[in-house]
Design an enzyme around this catalytic site. Structure first.
Site, PDB file in Angstrom:
ATOM      1  N   LYS A  79      46.800  -3.920  -2.755  1.00 43.02           N
ATOM      2  CA  LYS A  79      46.096  -3.066  -1.799  1.00 43.02           C
ATOM      3  C   LYS A  79      46.348  -1.603  -2.161  1.00 43.02           C
ATOM      4  O   LYS A  79      47.463  -1.233  -2.547  1.00 43.02           O
ATOM      5  CB  LYS A  79      46.618  -3.360  -0.394  1.00 43.02           C
ATOM      6  N   SER A 154      42.452  -4.747   7.599  1.00 45.07           N
ATOM      7  CA  SER A 154      42.111  -3.675   6.685  1.00 45.07           C
ATOM      8  C   SER A 154      42.278  -4.042   5.211  1.00 45.07           C
ATOM      9  O   SER A 154      41.709  -3.386   4.343  1.00 45.07           O
ATOM     10  CB  SER A 154      42.974  -2.433   6.972  1.00 45.07           C
ATOM     11  N   SER A 178      46.265  -7.053   9.526  1.00 46.48           N
ATOM     12  CA  SER A 178      45.502  -6.715   8.325  1.00 46.48           C
ATOM     13  C   SER A 178      45.694  -7.622   7.121  1.00 46.48           C
ATOM     14  O   SER A 178      44.970  -7.476   6.139  1.00 46.48           O
ATOM     15  CB  SER A 178      45.791  -5.283   7.902  1.00 46.48           C
TER      16      SER A 178
HETATM   17  N1  GLN Z   1      42.766  -3.958  12.534  1.00 50.96           N
HETATM   18  C1  GLN Z   1      43.967  -3.389  13.082  1.00 50.96           C
HETATM   19  C2  GLN Z   1      43.793  -1.905  13.230  1.00 50.96           C
HETATM   20  O1  GLN Z   1      42.726  -1.458  13.027  1.00 50.96           O
HETATM   21  C3  GLN Z   1      45.133  -3.736  12.258  1.00 50.96           C
HETATM   22  C4  GLN Z   1      45.275  -2.907  11.048  1.00 50.96           C
HETATM   23  C5  GLN Z   1      46.435  -3.282  10.187  1.00 50.96           C
HETATM   24  O2  GLN Z   1      47.094  -4.308  10.373  1.00 50.96           O
HETATM   25  N2  GLN Z   1      46.718  -2.406   9.261  1.00 50.96           N
HETATM   26  O3  GLN Z   1      44.685  -1.189  13.547  1.00 50.96           O
END
Ligand code: GLN
Length: 479
Positions: A79, A154, A178
């Site tokens: 990532k 994400s 994420s």
């Molecule tokens: N989708 C969640 C957010 O927008 C989690 C993001 C993550 O785990 N980095 O914060």
């Protein structure tokens, strides 16, 4: 043999048995990326030269018969929030467009030491904020199971890269879901380890009390192999803990009690998702597990607590991107601009909508006069959510729930409505607030779109998740 399809365990076997070389495997991945990534957009950077060099050096080691890690010679994607020395690292943001990593993250170093072959960096929602990868400043990533649909986020690029067989495994980060949510939407395995079990040195921070790095893989066994390689105490990250043993002997489901929290089967969730997850739980029961209905009474506050604490930490963590450090001078109009103008111009132009929204929410929640009412209160409720889990472990060994309330959705469906996007993480956030391990594994499909089963366990309980997951997977595969 199609090398791209191989699991990590099988790739290791083939490399060790000299059925093919790491260079063959790496070239197969690079070819697949070249053929498919214009469509999927999983990658932001592909380091062909570095990957081929690493592959050749792995081949040399294999040839010399060096005692080998299961990762030796196996291609991985990271990532774009994880630093790889010399490669661009943007965290999906324009503000870092000009930044190249000055050093390796600890996980990167561990991967290199294990002999893994780093292929490149994967796309993500800007600074890991989002659930669809549509918040990347560069391009969206498509779901390889059906490119009309989002891959989740994400870490959508890392999930898609594994689902599209562009790499053998990948790493992502999980702050509120994420890793697990995109794993679920793309039909691969994703593990959010226990808080502190994997070093975050060299991870671009989103929310420091929640962030964890973990693997995406094709099987639970593969996720276990990667977790073993990247976890452990690190002097460079004071929050790290000794690694729990993930190599326990095979778990007999007859001795396992699995809790089903009633708060995770909510009105309004997708019916097919619910049906497939309930069937998976039945399958676990038929394999001998004892199923126990349990309650986590404060679960319904998790989303609200997260959306106070996380933005507060985001507003602090993102304050370092100021137009002076991290290659951001590109938004400066002249080197002699006044400091306040450099800050304002850089941050207004460099950050996207969602990052700005969260910086403002967080700054507000932390501001004088409001701190106790928002941040303080959210901390109190976070403790209650954690206590719910602490209490449940006296009754059960792990929990089984859906990972996501629905399958993947189409591009554009939720971007205009942040709340509907936030709801995608309703089942994943609690594990981050409580610091416990949680894993998503495929348990079926609805019209070709994958559904994920989430297993959660007590802190340090990865081995239980792997044991239950591997048993489930073996049966699912036989079908
Ligand atoms: N989708 C969640 C957010 O927008 C989690 C993001 C993550 O785990 N980095 O914060």
């Amino acid at each position: 043999m199609n090398l791209n399809d191989l699991t990590l365990a099988r790739a290791h076997e083939g490399l060790a048995g000299k059925e093919f070389s790491s260079e063959d495997l790496t070239r197969a991945c690079l070819d697949r990326i070249r053929e498919t990534d214009e469509e999927f957009g999983a990658f932001l950077v592909v380091d062909e030269k570095g990957a081929l060099e690493a592959a050749r050096s792995a081949d040399k080691k294999i040839h010399q018969g060096e005692a080998s890690s299961p990762l030796l010679g196996v291609p991985v994607a990271l990532k774009d929030a994880i630093l790889v020395q010399g490669l661009a690292c943007t965290a999906g943001s324009r503000i870092l467009e000009n930044y190249a990593a000055a050093y390796d993250a600890t996980v990167t170093r561990k991967l290199r030491e294990s002999g893994a072959v780093i292929l490149g960096k994967t796309n993500m929602d800007e600074f890991a904020m989002g659930s669809s990868t549509e918040n990347s400043a560069f391009h969206p990533t498509k779901n390889p199971r059906n490119p009309k649909y989002v891959p989740g986020g994400s870490s959508g690029g890392s999930a898609a890269a594994v689902a599209a067989d562009q790499c053998i495994f990948s790493l992502g980060s999980d702050t509120g879901g994420s890793i697990r949510q995109p794993a679920s939407l793309c039909g691969v395995v994703g593990l959010k380890p226990t808080y502190g079990s994997v070093s975050r040195y060299g991870l671009i921070a989103m929310s420091s009390s929640l962030d964890v790095i973990g693997p995406f893989a094709k099987t639970v066994e593969d996720a276990r192999l990667v977790f073993s390689a990247i976890s452990g105490k690190d002097p460079m990250d004071g929050t790290t803990i000794e690694t729990p043993n993930s190599q326990l002997p095979a778990i007999n489901l007859k001795n396992v009690r699995i809790g089903i929290p009633k708060e995770y089967f909510v009105d309004g969730m997708d019916l097919v998702t619910e049906k497939l997850v309930r069937e998976a739980i039945k399958k676990l029961e038929s394999l001998g597990a004892t199923i126990v209905d349990v309650s986590l009474p404060h679960a319904s506050y998790a989303l609200a607590v997260y959306y106070v604490l996380m933005p507060a930490e985001v507003s602090a963590n993102l304050s370092r991107f100021d137009g002076i450090r991290y290659g951001a001078s590109l938004y400066r109009e002249s080197p002699s601009s006044p400091l306040s103008e450099i800050y304002t111009k850089t941050r207004s132009r460099g950050f996207g909508e969602e990052a700005k929204r969260r910086i403002m929410l967080g700054a507000y929640a932390l501001s004088a006069g409001y701190r106790d009412a928002y941040y303080g209160k959210a901390q109190t409720v976070r403790a209650l959510i954690k206590e719910d889990f602490d209490r449940v472990w006296s009754k059960v060994d792990c929990l089984a729930t859906p990972t996501s309330p629905s399958v993947a959705w189409r591009f554009g469906e939720r971007v205009e409505d942040p709340l509907s996007m936030y709801l995608a993480d309703i089942f994943t956030i609690s594990a981050n607030l409580a610091g416990i391990p949680a894993m998503s594994l495929p348990c079926g499909q609805d019209g070709g779109l994958p559904v994920g089963l989430q297993l959660m366990g007590p802190a340090g309980g990865e081995a239980m998740l792997f044991g239950v997951g591997e048993t489930f997977e073996a049966v699912a595969r036989e079908k």
